[in-house]
Design a protein around this motif. Structure first.
Motif, PDB file in Angstrom:
ATOM      1  N   ARG A 229       0.829  -1.210   0.000  1.00  0.00           N
ATOM      2  CA  ARG A 229       0.000   0.000   0.000  1.00  0.00           C
ATOM      3  C   ARG A 229       0.860   1.256   0.000  1.00  0.00           C
ATOM      4  NH1 ARG A 229      -4.459   1.035  -2.363  1.00  0.00           N
ATOM      5  NH2 ARG A 229      -6.165   1.923  -1.144  1.00  0.00           N
TER       6      ARG A 229
ATOM      7  N   PHE B 257       0.981   4.218  -2.735  1.00  0.00           N
ATOM      8  CA  PHE B 257       0.849   5.651  -2.428  1.00  0.00           C
ATOM      9  C   PHE B 257       1.901   6.439  -3.198  1.00  0.00           C
ATOM     10  CE2 PHE B 257       2.543   9.211   0.079  1.00  0.00           C
ATOM     11  CZ  PHE B 257       1.438  10.052   0.059  1.00  0.00           C
TER      12      PHE B 257
ATOM     13  N   ARG C 112      -1.644  12.159  -4.743  1.00  0.00           N
ATOM     14  CA  ARG C 112      -0.814  12.040  -3.541  1.00  0.00           C
ATOM     15  C   ARG C 112      -0.960  13.283  -2.668  1.00  0.00           C
ATOM     16  NH1 ARG C 112       3.240  10.722  -7.072  1.00  0.00           N
ATOM     17  NH2 ARG C 112       4.614  12.433  -6.391  1.00  0.00           N
TER      18      ARG C 112
ATOM     19  N   LEU D 110      -4.422  13.380  -0.933  1.00  0.00           N
ATOM     20  CA  LEU D 110      -4.480  12.406   0.159  1.00  0.00           C
ATOM     21  C   LEU D 110      -3.621  12.875   1.339  1.00  0.00           C
ATOM     22  CD1 LEU D 110      -5.534   9.742   1.229  1.00  0.00           C
ATOM     23  CD2 LEU D 110      -3.635   8.576   0.074  1.00  0.00           C
TER      24      LEU D 110
ATOM     25  N   LEU E 294      -8.358   8.658  -6.157  1.00  0.00           N
ATOM     26  CA  LEU E 294      -8.297   8.119  -4.799  1.00  0.00           C
ATOM     27  C   LEU E 294      -9.483   7.224  -4.502  1.00  0.00           C
ATOM     28  CD1 LEU E 294      -7.055  11.293  -2.873  1.00  0.00           C
ATOM     29  CD2 LEU E 294      -5.722   9.276  -3.495  1.00  0.00           C
TER      30      LEU E 294
ATOM     31  N   TRP F 117      -8.464   4.394  -1.829  1.00  0.00           N
ATOM     32  CA  TRP F 117      -7.902   5.212  -0.755  1.00  0.00           C
ATOM     33  C   TRP F 117      -9.006   5.949   0.000  1.00  0.00           C
ATOM     34  CZ3 TRP F 117      -3.059   4.574   0.754  1.00  0.00           C
ATOM     35  CH2 TRP F 117      -2.120   4.048  -0.130  1.00  0.00           C
TER      36      TRP F 117
ATOM     37  N   VAL G  80     -11.228   8.491   4.642  1.00  0.00           N
ATOM     38  CA  VAL G  80      -9.889   7.969   4.327  1.00  0.00           C
ATOM     39  C   VAL G  80      -9.836   6.519   4.802  1.00  0.00           C
ATOM     40  CG1 VAL G  80      -7.418   8.215   4.719  1.00  0.00           C
ATOM     41  CG2 VAL G  80      -8.848  10.258   4.514  1.00  0.00           C
TER      42      VAL G  80
ATOM     43  N   SER H  28      -7.251   4.310   4.780  1.00  0.00           N
ATOM     44  CA  SER H  28      -6.002   3.751   5.303  1.00  0.00           C
ATOM     45  C   SER H  28      -5.425   4.575   6.441  1.00  0.00           C
ATOM     46  CB  SER H  28      -4.969   3.640   4.164  1.00  0.00           C
ATOM     47  OG  SER H  28      -5.439   2.798   3.142  1.00  0.00           O
TER      48      SER H  28
END
Length: 567
Positions: A47, A51, A59, A62, A94, A99, A170, A172
């Protein structure tokens, strides 16, 4: 750990880059991926790689969300000028790559946190009226009324229909919290402590990172930390201490984690006592190795009138090596307990008298310290306003390599101004052999050149003891000429006994008497107190210590001249 991992040295981003926060975020992720990949599961490692492979706008978006508080976000509030027209595509990327959850379940509290009263009222007005309440209730009142009716979590559409702005979660965040822990060594620091600051304004000591020096050597240790963090969160929201005590992980053989557990048990003991759970409090405090726990345990036993038990613990503890504050607190407890258990009260040591004098000077607008410094200073005996900087700096320069020794739990990333365990009780014991070598240099004569060499080589690198602006080579040379090595040893030993307490409280001024044909070099320290000012406890303790060791120190009471002639 591979050679590549050992050589990985991240750099701080330039604040002129609009996406500097992303660069710093990538530094954190890459650092953990390089140094702690064996402590992450295969899916977690994959993961993190995913990312770093995301398109840059995705990126960045997030990263912005991870840095903010909570996991839920309205998409119409995700507006970041640096992303421009790519923001919508970033959001879609995402969501597509999981994500973000685009249909999260929201509790009533979540909903009221995310939406305004004007947005909520149309959806709930009928229910309010039907229940006999005004549809114009304030937001907090509306939520309290509805809580009993709407206990289940729902999606935004189920709550508000098509009128509700989309919300994402989100997915994660737990992984990013784990990454944050392994980078910072704690969960107290937020992403913004690193990601949103300019790291380049300081120079940091380059500590060698090896597998052996890592704070976490097993994944289970990371899990233990996370479990203790959960316990602390439970205490912070007021959960009964007895319930939290049952969740506290067992003691670890990892010294760094043990110290964290000690701190948790100290707080658990405090909260248990506040909640009236005195037995739980005693058990937690007795199990804690934190330096504050023993005094709190003894005071609680006193309040519970368990005097014999308290006397036995206190009598045994008085033979241990104690800091000033511990010794002072223990002496007071023993004096109180002696009468209760019909034992002779321990004789309180009589501190030596302090050397004091008074100066009366014309008022010039300068601080009292600078006024006394300028009055007393002469070419033959210069005076410097140093306060806590000189002795601490000499210590930091002599023991530089020991302070920055890479041992588990001391350094987590390349941007430490000092070891993370600096103020922990076992800071010295874990480095005892290295400190012994430093102190040996004070007796074989090597300390002088060692301090001067470190000053030259490490110039400007941040160190928790060294105050660079207060130092120059001339001052260091003068100090080393005039302060005997034995005095440095005595002062440094006391500093290490309790760094938190003892690195402050030094007198304001230092007067040097360099060698001349008639006298040997010497020095004295002078604490300055202006009108209405008085000595603080930690200053008094240092002054008594100086007197007991034959180190010249005095207190100067400054009085300003009035219009009348001074007798």
């Amino acid at each position: 750990m591979s050679k590549h991992h050992q050589d990985f040295r991240p750099a701080a981003a330039n604040l002129e880059n609009p996406l500097y926060y992303l660069e710093n975020m990538e530094t954190v992720v890459a650092w953990v991926a390089n140094h702690h990949s064996d402590l992450l599961s295969a899916p977690e490692n994959a993961r993190l790689s995913e990312f770093l492979d995301l398109p840059r706008p995705a990126r960045a978006l997030l990263a912005r969300m991870v840095m903010r508080s909570g996991e839920l976000f309205r998409t119409d509030k995700l507006k970041y000028p640096e992303l421009g027209s790519s923001e919508a595509d970033a959001l879609n990327n995402l969501i597509r790559d999981d994500w973000l959850d685009c249909a999260p379940l929201l509790t009533l509290d979540d909903l009221f946190r995310l939406f305004t009263l004007a947005e909520l009222r149309p959806a709930f007005a009928p229910a309010l009226v039907q229940a006999g309440f005004s549809k114009n209730l304030a937001k907090a009142q509306m939520r309290d009324v509805l809580k009993g009716t709407y206990a289940d979590a729902r999606t935004v559409i189920d709550w508000l229909g098509d009128s509700g702005s989309p919300v994402v979660r989100v997915s994660s965040m737990a992984l990013f919290d784990r990454v944050r822990l392994m980078f910072f060594g704690n969960l107290r620091q937020s992403w913004s402590d690193f990601v949103l600051v300019e790291l380049g304004h300081q120079r940091y000591e380059q500590v060698q990172f090896t597998s052996e020096a890592r704070a976490f050597s097993e994944r289970s240790q990371v899990d233990t930390y996370l479990a203790m963090h959960h316990c602390r969160e439970c205490l912070d929201v007021g959960m009964p201490a007895a319930e939290v005590w049952a969740q506290v992980p067992q003691p670890s053989d990892n010294p760094w984690l043990s110290s964290r557990r000690d701190r948790l048990l100290l707080e658990l003991g405090r909260q248990a006592e506040r909640q009236g759970e005195r037995e739980v409090a005693l058990e937690a405090l007795a199990s804690s190795g934190h330096r504050e726990a023993r005094l709190k345990q003894l005071r609680l036993l006193e309040r519970m009138k368990r005097f014999d038990e308290a006397w036995a613990i206190a009598s045994d503890w008085q033979h241990a090596e104690l800091s000033d504050a511990e010794a002072q607190g223990l002496a007071r407890i023993l004096k109180r307990l002696a009468a209760k258990v019909k034992q002779p009260a321990p004789l309180a040591p009589q501190p030596p008298p302090l050397d004091e004098f008074t100066l009366t000077l014309p008022q010039t607008g300068r601080s009292v310290e600078r006024a006394v410094r300028d009055h007393l200073s002469s070419p033959e005996a210069p005076v410097f306003y140093m306060e806590n900087t000189l002795i601490n700096s000499l210590f930091g320069l002599l023991c530089w390599n020991t302070i920055f020794k890479p041992i588990p739990g001391a350094f987590f990333h390349p941007f430490h101004s000092g070891p993370a365990d600096l103020l922990r009780k076992d800071f010295v014991s874990r480095r005892q052999a290295a400190f012994d070598q430093c102190f040996a240099a004070l007796h074989d004569g090597g300390y002088r050149q060692q301090i001067l060499n470190t000053y030259a080589v490490k110039q400007g690198i941040t160190n928790p003891f060294v105050t660079w602006p207060a130092l120059n080579e001339e001052l260091l040379t003068l100090a080393l000429d005039c302060i005997p090595a034995l005095d440095l040893h005595i002062l440094f030993e006391r500093l290490l006994l309790n760094i938190r307490e003892h690195r402050s409280g030094f007198p304001d001024l230092v007067r040097f008497y360099p060698e001349n044909p008639h006298t040997r070099p010497r020095y004295e320290m002078i604490e300055v107190k202006g009108p209405g000012d008085r000595l603080q406890d930690h200053q008094v303790r240092w002054l008594h210590f100086f007197a007991s060791k034959g180190i010249a120190a005095s207190v100067c009471y400054l009085r300003w001249q009035t219009g009348e002639a001074t007798p």
